[in-house]
Design a protein around this motif. Sequence first.
Motif, mmCIF file in Angstrom:
data_model
loop_
_atom_site.group_PDB
_atom_site.id
_atom_site.type_symbol
_atom_site.label_atom_id
_atom_site.label_comp_id
_atom_site.label_asym_id
_atom_site.label_seq_id
_atom_site.Cartn_x
_atom_site.Cartn_y
_atom_site.Cartn_z
ATOM 1 N N PRO A 1 0.878 -1.170 -0.057
ATOM 2 C CA PRO A 1 -0.093 0.076 0.020
ATOM 3 C C PRO A 1 0.731 1.273 0.056
ATOM 4 O O PRO A 1 2.023 1.365 0.595
ATOM 5 N N TYR A 2 0.210 2.396 -0.614
ATOM 6 C CA TYR A 2 1.089 3.661 -0.663
ATOM 7 C C TYR A 2 1.297 4.072 0.933
ATOM 8 O O TYR A 2 2.358 4.948 0.833
ATOM 9 N N ASP A 3 0.637 3.722 1.947
ATOM 10 C CA ASP A 3 0.675 4.307 3.188
ATOM 11 C C ASP A 3 1.755 3.509 3.946
ATOM 12 O O ASP A 3 1.893 3.569 5.199
ATOM 13 N N ASN A 4 2.300 2.408 3.318
ATOM 14 C CA ASN A 4 3.297 1.393 4.029
ATOM 15 C C ASN A 4 4.435 2.365 4.187
ATOM 16 O O ASN A 4 4.943 2.869 3.044
ATOM 17 N N PRO A 5 5.267 2.248 5.165
ATOM 18 C CA PRO A 5 6.504 2.982 5.330
ATOM 19 C C PRO A 5 7.595 2.670 4.305
ATOM 20 O O PRO A 5 8.296 3.436 4.081
ATOM 21 N N LEU A 6 7.214 1.488 3.775
ATOM 22 C CA LEU A 6 8.518 0.901 2.795
ATOM 23 C C LEU A 6 8.171 1.474 1.592
ATOM 24 O O LEU A 6 8.850 1.554 0.568
ATOM 25 N N GLU B 1 -2.669 -13.466 -8.708
ATOM 26 C CA GLU B 1 -2.058 -11.985 -8.393
ATOM 27 C C GLU B 1 -2.925 -10.794 -8.501
ATOM 28 O O GLU B 1 -2.923 -10.002 -7.567
ATOM 29 N N ASN B 2 -4.163 -10.974 -9.224
ATOM 30 C CA ASN B 2 -5.217 -9.972 -9.059
ATOM 31 C C ASN B 2 -6.017 -9.788 -7.710
ATOM 32 O O ASN B 2 -5.999 -8.572 -7.061
ATOM 33 N N SER B 3 -6.060 -10.852 -7.200
ATOM 34 C CA SER B 3 -6.691 -11.145 -5.885
ATOM 35 C C SER B 3 -5.593 -10.496 -4.814
ATOM 36 O O SER B 3 -5.864 -9.670 -4.071
ATOM 37 N N MET B 4 -4.301 -10.800 -5.044
ATOM 38 C CA MET B 4 -3.455 -10.579 -4.077
ATOM 39 C C MET B 4 -3.121 -8.938 -4.103
ATOM 40 O O MET B 4 -3.127 -8.374 -3.186
ATOM 41 N N ALA B 5 -3.261 -8.406 -5.252
ATOM 42 C CA ALA B 5 -3.159 -6.711 -5.562
ATOM 43 C C ALA B 5 -4.416 -6.217 -5.002
ATOM 44 O O ALA B 5 -4.129 -5.194 -4.401
ATOM 45 N N GLY B 6 -5.458 -6.948 -4.958
ATOM 46 C CA GLY B 6 -6.837 -6.088 -4.323
ATOM 47 C C GLY B 6 -6.546 -6.334 -2.916
ATOM 48 O O GLY B 6 -6.938 -5.137 -2.434
ATOM 49 N N LEU B 7 -5.992 -7.341 -2.403
ATOM 50 C CA LEU B 7 -5.958 -7.421 -0.838
ATOM 51 C C LEU B 7 -4.753 -6.004 -0.585
ATOM 52 O O LEU B 7 -4.958 -5.704 0.560
ATOM 53 N N VAL B 8 -3.829 -6.140 -1.107
ATOM 54 C CA VAL B 8 -2.750 -5.175 -0.875
ATOM 55 C C VAL B 8 -3.420 -3.687 -1.103
ATOM 56 O O VAL B 8 -3.118 -2.874 -0.137
ATOM 57 N N ALA B 9 -3.885 -3.347 -1.965
ATOM 58 C CA ALA B 9 -4.760 -2.077 -2.093
ATOM 59 C C ALA B 9 -5.880 -1.871 -0.909
ATOM 60 O O ALA B 9 -5.939 -0.483 -0.544
ATOM 61 N N ALA B 10 -6.426 -2.868 -0.415
ATOM 62 C CA ALA B 10 -7.342 -2.679 0.739
ATOM 63 C C ALA B 10 -6.520 -2.592 2.053
ATOM 64 O O ALA B 10 -7.021 -2.758 3.203
ATOM 65 N N ASN B 11 -5.106 -2.468 2.054
ATOM 66 C CA ASN B 11 -4.120 -2.286 3.133
ATOM 67 C C ASN B 11 -3.993 -3.458 4.061
ATOM 68 O O ASN B 11 -4.248 -3.393 5.334
ATOM 69 N N MET B 12 -4.259 -4.742 3.308
ATOM 70 C CA MET B 12 -4.139 -5.916 4.218
ATOM 71 C C MET B 12 -2.943 -6.791 4.399
ATOM 72 O O MET B 12 -2.725 -7.612 4.933
ATOM 73 N N GLY B 13 -2.081 -6.154 3.777
ATOM 74 C CA GLY B 13 -0.420 -6.681 3.613
ATOM 75 C C GLY B 13 0.104 -6.150 2.602
ATOM 76 O O GLY B 13 -0.132 -5.528 1.749
ATOM 77 N N ILE B 14 1.329 -7.124 2.442
ATOM 78 C CA ILE B 14 2.079 -6.880 1.171
ATOM 79 C C ILE B 14 2.292 -8.100 0.519
ATOM 80 O O ILE B 14 1.727 -9.342 0.938
ATOM 81 N N ALA B 15 2.824 -8.264 -0.584
ATOM 82 C CA ALA B 15 3.062 -9.588 -1.368
ATOM 83 C C ALA B 15 4.115 -9.514 -2.067
ATOM 84 O O ALA B 15 4.633 -8.396 -2.521
ATOM 85 N N ILE B 16 4.605 -10.776 -2.704
ATOM 86 C CA ILE B 16 5.835 -10.744 -3.374
ATOM 87 C C ILE B 16 5.296 -11.474 -4.718
ATOM 88 O O ILE B 16 4.822 -12.602 -4.408
ATOM 89 N N VAL B 17 5.520 -11.027 -5.806
ATOM 90 C CA VAL B 17 4.790 -11.463 -7.096
ATOM 91 C C VAL B 17 5.798 -11.172 -8.022
ATOM 92 O O VAL B 17 6.547 -10.267 -8.010
ATOM 93 N N PRO B 18 5.597 -11.990 -9.242
ATOM 94 C CA PRO B 18 6.457 -11.515 -10.468
ATOM 95 C C PRO B 18 5.852 -10.359 -10.967
ATOM 96 O O PRO B 18 4.641 -9.951 -10.872
ATOM 97 N N GLU B 19 6.900 -9.599 -11.557
ATOM 98 C CA GLU B 19 6.532 -8.180 -12.054
ATOM 99 C C GLU B 19 5.664 -8.257 -13.202
ATOM 100 O O GLU B 19 5.754 -9.315 -14.187
#
Length: 304
Positions: free
Chosen positions: A177-182, A231-249
């Motif tokens: 997420p954009y508000d993650n410190p990283l 990956e789409n489900s993972m990106a949706g969860l990340v956008a909802a600020n549920m965590g981060i994910a490691i995925v192929p570019e």
Amino acid sequence: MNLNHLYYFRTLAKLEHYTKAAAQLCLTQPSLSHAISSLECELGTVLFEKQGRNVVLTKYGRLFLTYVENAIEELEQGAKKIKDLTSNEQSVITVGFIYTLSAHFIPNLISGFMKNKQNSNIKFALHEGATQNECTADLVIGLKNEKLDIIFASLIPKDPNIEYISICEQKLVVILPYDNPLAQLKEIDLKDTAPYPLIHYSGKLGLKQEINRQYAKVNIIPKVFCEVEDENSMAGLVAANMGIAIVPESPTFLNFNIKVLPISNPMYKRNIYLGYMKNRQDTLAVQRFIRYVSGISKEFQQII
């Protein structure tokens, strides 16, 4: 044994009437009768017996019909195969590929190929699957049993019968997420993700295991929040600020309100390969597609 006589025999066995069979075969009835008599003489037995105005197969005729139908089917399949190999008309290319190539890579690849008017009659049948470190390795199995013409894979099992061509590299990235410190960083050391919940893969065991190995290299056991398949489900969860994910570019992530950052440590890239059978006589359409893919391999990094 006269092949035409076998076709005549099969037709008469189906219609059970000399006049109808002769008409369908565009023969005179005496010509059909002579052909069947010649066949019976060659086999040394009677194939048909009269039943009223019709004829029916004898027990020997019924047995012979099974072999005739199998033989004709094999011949017709062989003729179709030869026509497929020597013509591009209505050809179908069956392509198998790993899941992470489905959103952009495969569609853009086919789109580029179809821009050539010579390929306008060629169609594609697509199959998502796995290559190695999964229970079925169905892409490789499909390729070897001729259900697939070519495959796109990341992990290549050693097999002397399959030709693999390296066509591009695929990197792993962190999405967050954009508000993650990283998110303020330009690149990420994987060990810095330790405090944050990980949205991990539930399927795709090969990729899941590879990500786990990358964490192991920095002595981290990730805090898995949940597991999903795509990956789409993972990106949706990340956008909802549920965590981060490691995925192929992938360009897919541009459609989500998330930050995508490269991983500086550990460095990881996986090759994407085109695979096809070495000694199989592929159709002209498949051969053309393989040449197309091989010829533009340097451009793939832009569309993956």
